[in-house]
Scaffold this motif. Sequence first.
Motif, PDB file in Angstrom:
ATOM      1  N   ASN A  44       0.808  -1.235   0.000  1.00 30.51           N
ATOM      2  CA  ASN A  44       0.000   0.000   0.000  1.00 30.51           C
ATOM      3  C   ASN A  44       0.834   1.275   0.000  1.00 30.51           C
ATOM      4  O   ASN A  44       0.306   2.354   0.220  1.00 30.51           O
ATOM      5  N   TYR A  48       0.464 -12.167  -8.374  1.00 33.87           N
ATOM      6  CA  TYR A  48      -0.325 -11.068  -7.817  1.00 33.87           C
ATOM      7  C   TYR A  48      -1.751 -11.540  -7.514  1.00 33.87           C
ATOM      8  O   TYR A  48      -2.279 -11.315  -6.425  1.00 33.87           O
ATOM      9  N   GLN A  87      -3.837 -12.160  -3.872  1.00 39.60           N
ATOM     10  CA  GLN A  87      -5.183 -11.654  -3.571  1.00 39.60           C
ATOM     11  C   GLN A  87      -6.085 -12.796  -3.125  1.00 39.60           C
ATOM     12  O   GLN A  87      -6.908 -12.647  -2.219  1.00 39.60           O
ATOM     13  N   PHE A 106     -13.222  -9.482  -4.303  1.00 36.93           N
ATOM     14  CA  PHE A 106     -12.196  -8.639  -4.912  1.00 36.93           C
ATOM     15  C   PHE A 106     -12.803  -7.308  -5.358  1.00 36.93           C
ATOM     16  O   PHE A 106     -12.236  -6.235  -5.147  1.00 36.93           O
ATOM     17  N   THR A 162     -11.795  -3.743  -3.838  1.00 39.55           N
ATOM     18  CA  THR A 162     -11.220  -2.775  -4.776  1.00 39.55           C
ATOM     19  C   THR A 162     -11.996  -1.457  -4.741  1.00 39.55           C
ATOM     20  O   THR A 162     -11.412  -0.377  -4.692  1.00 39.55           O
ATOM     21  N   ILE A 174     -11.241   0.830  -1.720  1.00 42.45           N
ATOM     22  CA  ILE A 174      -9.898   1.370  -1.509  1.00 42.45           C
ATOM     23  C   ILE A 174     -10.001   2.876  -1.278  1.00 42.45           C
ATOM     24  O   ILE A 174     -10.740   3.576  -1.962  1.00 42.45           O
ATOM     25  N   TYR A 205     -10.112   0.350  -9.208  1.00 48.27           N
ATOM     26  CA  TYR A 205      -9.496  -0.537 -10.202  1.00 48.27           C
ATOM     27  C   TYR A 205      -8.239   0.084 -10.804  1.00 48.27           C
ATOM     28  O   TYR A 205      -7.312  -0.613 -11.196  1.00 48.27           O
ATOM     29  N   ARG A 226      -5.611  -0.721  -8.405  1.00 45.62           N
ATOM     30  CA  ARG A 226      -5.233  -2.132  -8.583  1.00 45.62           C
ATOM     31  C   ARG A 226      -4.294  -2.291  -9.769  1.00 45.62           C
ATOM     32  O   ARG A 226      -3.320  -3.039  -9.723  1.00 45.62           O
ATOM     33  N   GLU A 243      -0.930  -1.063  -8.924  1.00 45.75           N
ATOM     34  CA  GLU A 243      -0.311  -2.017  -8.009  1.00 45.75           C
ATOM     35  C   GLU A 243       0.297  -3.176  -8.799  1.00 45.75           C
ATOM     36  O   GLU A 243       1.457  -3.539  -8.617  1.00 45.75           O
TER      37      GLU A 243
END
Length: 309
Positions: free
Chosen positions: A44, A93, A97, A119, A123, A126, A144, A147, A150
Amino acid sequence: MSESASSSPTLSLPVLIGGLLTTALALAGVWWLAHNADDFNVMNWYAWFILPIGPLLVGLVAGSGYGLASWFTSFRVGKATLAVVVVLQLGAYVLAQYIDYLEIVQTYSAFPPSFVQFFDEVTRSISFESDDFDSTGPLGAWGYGIRLLEALGFIGGALMILSGLRGQEYCEACGQYMKSNAIVSIPASAPGKAGVFAGKAKKAAHAEASETAFQSAATIHDALFAHVEQGNARGFSDTVQRIVASGELAKGKPLKGVPRFFAVTLTSCPNCRQGTVFSLLRTINGRDVHDEPVSSLPVSPEFVQAAQL
Ligand SMILES: [Zn+2]
């Protein structure tokens, strides 16, 4: 090293295993930190809200195994490896998750959401907050975007490791990375600067001293490369010894306080010892470093053997 370049495979099992091992370690490390340190999820970490520093760092650690295995087995990373690494990193990844999901779903007593539902919900919820301002609140669909950043950071970290290796010189015949040996640096200017506030005379004197230094450096440089061209390893190493013995020159070390110098490097294959002597003229202006290639000549294994100073 019996494999020839023409039959060299496009993928290497040791390289892939090495990378998967460090990827597992990196993600296990993230998981452990998140569970054992308060509010400490490396994934994060963002800079200026859009630079995924944390995912990039984790990606670097994850990708280090591909790089190390490539280096130690001398397997050259090609496009096929890069493509596979992208897929494996993306898979890792998603797997991370999914493990998060499995862990949290255990706490549901009834009607747990599916992975996709979970998910999506996570998401969309966030949010960003920092010491300077209050939370942005849930970002919704913009989550998204986070994400994506990330995942890109995590994949990009691994690719950064490998692209570093792709630039390495390589012996096609033996399938080995070349070894690089800094031979000598020849100062090509007077040390330091005349200074912004120096008088005209002082500046002129400095410029003249630099011009003289450049001329004599160019002469020494050309003499060195004349030896290289003749395959005269003895003459080459004698000249290098003489330059080093003349005082201010440290063997292979960058020259402190000298803003311009020739740097002479020998690269050679650790297996067949075929090599290249090359030079560049480095000009340092504050934080700006400019390299200008000057000469580059191939040398025989005998030369490399004799010239290892
Ligand atoms: Zn070789």
